[in-house]
Design a protein around this motif. Structure first.
Motif, PDB file in Angstrom:
ATOM      1  N   ARG A   1      -8.492  -6.816  -5.916  1.00 26.95           N
ATOM      2  CA  ARG A   1      -8.932  -6.828  -4.603  1.00 26.95           C
ATOM      3  C   ARG A   1      -7.660  -6.450  -3.704  1.00 26.95           C
ATOM      4  N   LYS A   2      -6.477  -7.074  -4.116  1.00 26.83           N
ATOM      5  CA  LYS A   2      -5.304  -7.183  -3.433  1.00 26.83           C
ATOM      6  C   LYS A   2      -4.527  -5.796  -3.505  1.00 26.83           C
ATOM      7  N   LEU A   3      -4.918  -5.100  -4.838  1.00 25.42           N
ATOM      8  CA  LEU A   3      -4.456  -3.694  -5.044  1.00 25.42           C
ATOM      9  C   LEU A   3      -5.295  -2.623  -4.109  1.00 25.42           C
ATOM     10  N   GLN A   4      -6.565  -2.882  -4.020  1.00 24.91           N
ATOM     11  CA  GLN A   4      -7.262  -1.943  -3.189  1.00 24.91           C
ATOM     12  C   GLN A   4      -7.027  -2.218  -1.769  1.00 24.91           C
ATOM     13  N   GLU A   5      -6.658  -3.479  -1.290  1.00 26.83           N
ATOM     14  CA  GLU A   5      -6.110  -3.530   0.163  1.00 26.83           C
ATOM     15  C   GLU A   5      -4.812  -2.708   0.231  1.00 26.83           C
TER      16      GLU A   5
ATOM     17  N   TYR B   1       4.709  -9.095  -7.640  1.00 30.04           N
ATOM     18  CA  TYR B   1       3.532  -9.859  -8.066  1.00 30.04           C
ATOM     19  C   TYR B   1       3.441 -11.056  -7.569  1.00 30.04           C
ATOM     20  N   TRP B   2       4.519 -11.849  -7.563  1.00 31.09           N
ATOM     21  CA  TRP B   2       4.651 -13.410  -7.066  1.00 31.09           C
ATOM     22  C   TRP B   2       4.198 -13.445  -5.598  1.00 31.09           C
ATOM     23  N   ASN B   3       4.813 -12.441  -4.675  1.00 30.17           N
ATOM     24  CA  ASN B   3       5.117 -12.958  -3.312  1.00 30.17           C
ATOM     25  C   ASN B   3       3.666 -11.962  -2.697  1.00 30.17           C
TER      26      ASN B   3
ATOM     27  N   ALA C   1       7.802  -8.523 -16.512  1.00 26.61           N
ATOM     28  CA  ALA C   1       8.099  -6.967 -16.313  1.00 26.61           C
ATOM     29  C   ALA C   1       7.411  -6.074 -17.211  1.00 26.61           C
ATOM     30  N   MET C   2       7.496  -6.644 -18.608  1.00 26.78           N
ATOM     31  CA  MET C   2       6.769  -5.723 -19.600  1.00 26.78           C
ATOM     32  C   MET C   2       5.331  -5.720 -19.614  1.00 26.78           C
TER      33      MET C   2
ATOM     34  N   LEU D   1       1.940   1.172 -10.284  1.00 28.14           N
ATOM     35  CA  LEU D   1       1.050   1.040  -8.731  1.00 28.14           C
ATOM     36  C   LEU D   1       2.009   0.469  -7.814  1.00 28.14           C
ATOM     37  N   GLY D   2       3.312   0.176  -8.215  1.00 26.50           N
ATOM     38  CA  GLY D   2       4.091  -0.232  -7.097  1.00 26.50           C
ATOM     39  C   GLY D   2       4.498  -1.898  -7.353  1.00 26.50           C
ATOM     40  N   VAL D   3       3.794  -2.518  -8.411  1.00 28.16           N
ATOM     41  CA  VAL D   3       4.015  -3.961  -8.604  1.00 28.16           C
ATOM     42  C   VAL D   3       5.258  -4.311  -9.559  1.00 28.16           C
TER      43      VAL D   3
END
Length: 263
Positions: free
Chosen positions: A71-75, A46-48, A28-29, A39-41
């Motif tokens: 890439r996942k963040l851009q999606e 993060y894991w899922n 978390a830190m 950014l909402g993670v």
């Protein structure tokens, strides 16, 4: 002369801090400090949403953790520059935490005088880990060569500082294109090693020491991975294989004694 291949797992074995990085509070830190939390993670996402869907690609290609996270963040609609910056900060923090535990230092000191033993750091990991491991080996007085598959050929690549005469090898699934449980991983290792091996010692947690939040630590997966990995090594090398299953209730000093007593 007998040549012993000493196979050492990295995360969860040589590096306990790499595992601790994934605990809820530490993770978390790191998400907060990298900007991923903004950014909402959170830890669950993060894991899922980031790790599980990309693990196979991340651990068997050279794309790297930073690029996968980006890439996942851009999606999810995050701008490219923001995604790359936050993913890079997080990846650097993870790699910086992936250090070899000081308790293993006596083993590497002893091995410098045992030329019949070849240390091989074998890991299912992201591409960035190869250079991190090489840097950690350098701190212990070792140069490193990474085994890498390129155009269906296995090459020994120089990585990290090269001033040391003691030489260890790194076999990262991201460099070889397959996981350690796959016999092809060990076929590539066998091709890449400079000498024929007459005995194998394996020290690995097989994922058992990872955080329970990490799917990799699922007990059923761990046992299947252990069986498949040892079977694959035996199938490829066709020599005596000694397995030392490293769990957190075992002292590293005890493991070192078992290894050096075997050599």
């Amino acid at each position: 002369m007998a040549t012993i291949l000493l196979i050492l797992d990295f995360s969860g074995t040589l590096s306990l801090e790499a595992v601790r990085f994934g605990t809820s509070e530490r993770l978390a830190m790191a998400l907060q400090q990298s900007g991923l939390r903004a950014l909402g993670v959170d830890t669950e996402r993060y894991w899922n949403d980031l790790v599980i869907p990309t693990w196979v690609e991340g651990s068997t290609t050279r794309i790297g953790l930073r690029a996968l996270l980006s890439r996942k963040l851009q999606e999810r609609g995050i701008p490219l520059a923001t995604a790359v910056r936050s993913a890079g900060r997080f990846t650097r923090a993870y790699m910086a935490a992936s250090v070899i535990d000081p308790a293993w230092q006596p083993l590497f000191a002893i091995l410098q005088y045992r030329q019949q033993t070849i240390p091989l750091i074998a890991t299912d990991h992201y591409a960035e880990a190869t250079f991190q491991i090489a840097g950690e080996l350098a701190k212990l007085g070792w140069s490193a060569r990474a085994l890498r598959r390129e155009h269906n050929r296995i090459k020994r690549m120089r990585v990290g500082p090269l001033q040391h005469t003691a030489l260890a090898f790194i076999a990262n699934s991201a460099d070889l294109g397959v996981a350690k449980a796959d016999p092809r991983f060990w076929q590539y290792v066998q091709i890449g090693l400079p000498e024929r091996v007459t005995q194998v010692i394996v020290v690995d947690d097989f994922g058992a020491n990872e955080n329970l939040a990490d799917f990799y630590a699922d007990p059923t997966r761990v046992e299947r991975r252990r069986q498949q990995t040892i079977s694959a090594i035996e199938e490829v090398f066709q020599v005596s294989v000694q397995m030392i299953w490293f769990t957190l209730d075992r002292r590293i000093e005890e493991i070192i004694q078992n290894i050096t007593g075997s050599g």
